[in-house]
Write an enzyme that holds these catalytic residues in place. Structure first.
Site, PDB file in Angstrom:
ATOM      1  N   CYS A   1      -4.846 -23.365   6.092  1.00 35.31           N
ATOM      2  CA  CYS A   1      -3.779 -24.243   6.561  1.00 35.31           C
ATOM      3  C   CYS A   1      -2.534 -23.409   6.903  1.00 35.31           C
ATOM      4  O   CYS A   1      -2.604 -22.536   7.756  1.00 35.31           O
ATOM      5  CB  CYS A   1      -3.520 -25.318   5.511  1.00 35.31           C
ATOM      6  SG  CYS A   1      -2.471 -26.669   6.053  1.00 35.31           S
TER       7      CYS A   1
ATOM      8  N   ASP B   1      -9.582 -32.669  13.567  1.00 32.58           N
ATOM      9  CA  ASP B   1      -8.324 -32.318  12.896  1.00 32.58           C
ATOM     10  C   ASP B   1      -7.168 -33.049  13.579  1.00 32.58           C
ATOM     11  O   ASP B   1      -6.888 -32.829  14.761  1.00 32.58           O
ATOM     12  CB  ASP B   1      -8.110 -30.805  12.964  1.00 32.58           C
ATOM     13  CG  ASP B   1      -6.998 -30.325  12.054  1.00 32.58           C
ATOM     14  OD1 ASP B   1      -5.998 -31.047  11.888  1.00 32.58           O
ATOM     15  OD2 ASP B   1      -7.128 -29.211  11.510  1.00 32.58           O
TER      16      ASP B   1
ATOM     17  N   HIS C   1      -9.020 -31.835   9.137  1.00 31.41           N
ATOM     18  CA  HIS C   1      -8.171 -30.775   8.596  1.00 31.41           C
ATOM     19  C   HIS C   1      -8.453 -30.601   7.098  1.00 31.41           C
ATOM     20  O   HIS C   1      -8.663 -31.562   6.383  1.00 31.41           O
ATOM     21  CB  HIS C   1      -6.701 -31.138   8.800  1.00 31.41           C
ATOM     22  CG  HIS C   1      -5.765 -30.009   8.491  1.00 31.41           C
ATOM     23  ND1 HIS C   1      -5.579 -28.953   9.342  1.00 31.41           N
ATOM     24  CD2 HIS C   1      -4.977 -29.777   7.415  1.00 31.41           C
ATOM     25  CE1 HIS C   1      -4.709 -28.114   8.818  1.00 31.41           C
ATOM     26  NE2 HIS C   1      -4.328 -28.585   7.647  1.00 31.41           N
TER      27      HIS C   1
END
Length: 220
Positions: free
Chosen positions: A117, A162, A189
């Site tokens: 991330c 995502d 995600h």
């Protein structure tokens, strides 16, 4: 063996969660956290890296602002994590990763980085600015840095569903770094983290296999 160690660098002193493999290491990996700190998920990733034969070191980047921060995957954790990484900034985060990598390099270990991330973007910058072979999982803030040339092998993982990283951004990565390995999964995600709603076991397993293959190629 696993536990906290001290990491000293020009950007300040922080802690790092270190896990050593059972036998002689094949190299080392700096595990770069999400916005949630070096929490149980990141410590589990470090353990898996060590099980694969590498020294794993996850620097607690938030320590540069506040020591010992571990956040949950809820609205409050997201809000606080975003605020903290904004205060930390990418330049200082990369300096702290550099200190962790330098500690490992002084042990004679060829070192790479794996980030998730926000840490996926830091991992990209560890490649372009520090020359570390790196794997970026769903790095959602990388587009502004795609003009920086790669200095080592690079692997990207993205989720096709995502909501944070649109397909155009994934294509921008392909265009900027045609020599990099890039994979897209039928997932959202954060698909590698079993504490997130978007966890996708099949995608996580395949991405991990590809990550280990990449590390073997890049570090041995």
């Amino acid at each position: 063996m696993a536990g906290w160690i001290d990491i000293e660098g020009e950007a300040g002193a922080i802690r790092g969660w270190r896990v050593d493999p059972a036998g002689p290491p094949n190299g080392a990996v700096v595990v770069v956290q999400e916005i949630f700190g070096v929490n149980p998920h990141i410590r589990e990733v470090a353990a898996r890296v060590a099980q694969a034969g590498y020294v794993a070191l996850a620097p607690s980047l938030m320590d540069a602002i506040e020591r010992g921060v571990e956040l949950d995957y809820d609205d409050a954790g997201i809000a606080r994590g975003r605020e903290m990484v904004a205060r930390l900034g990418f330049d200082r985060a990369v300096e702290l990763v550099d200190a962790a990598a330098d500690l490992l390099a002084k042990e004679g270990l060829r070192t790479g980085a794996v980030g998730f991330c926000w840490g996926g973007t830091v991992a990209l910058l560890a490649n372009t600015r520090l020359g570390l072979p790196a794997t970026s999982y769903y790095g959602g803030r990388s587009v502004p840095f795609l003009g920086e040339p790669l200095r080592a092998p690079m692997l990207f993982h993205f989720g096709a569903r995502d909501a944070i990283i649109p397909p155009a951004d994934v294509q921008a990565h392909r265009a900027a770094y045609p020599a990099a390995r890039l994979h897209v999964y039928d997932a959202g995600h954060g698909f590698n983290c079993d504490r997130r709603a978007d966890f996708h076991a099949a995608s996580a397993a395949l991405a991990w296999t590809r990550t280990l293959d990449f590390l073997e190629d890049a570090l041995r």
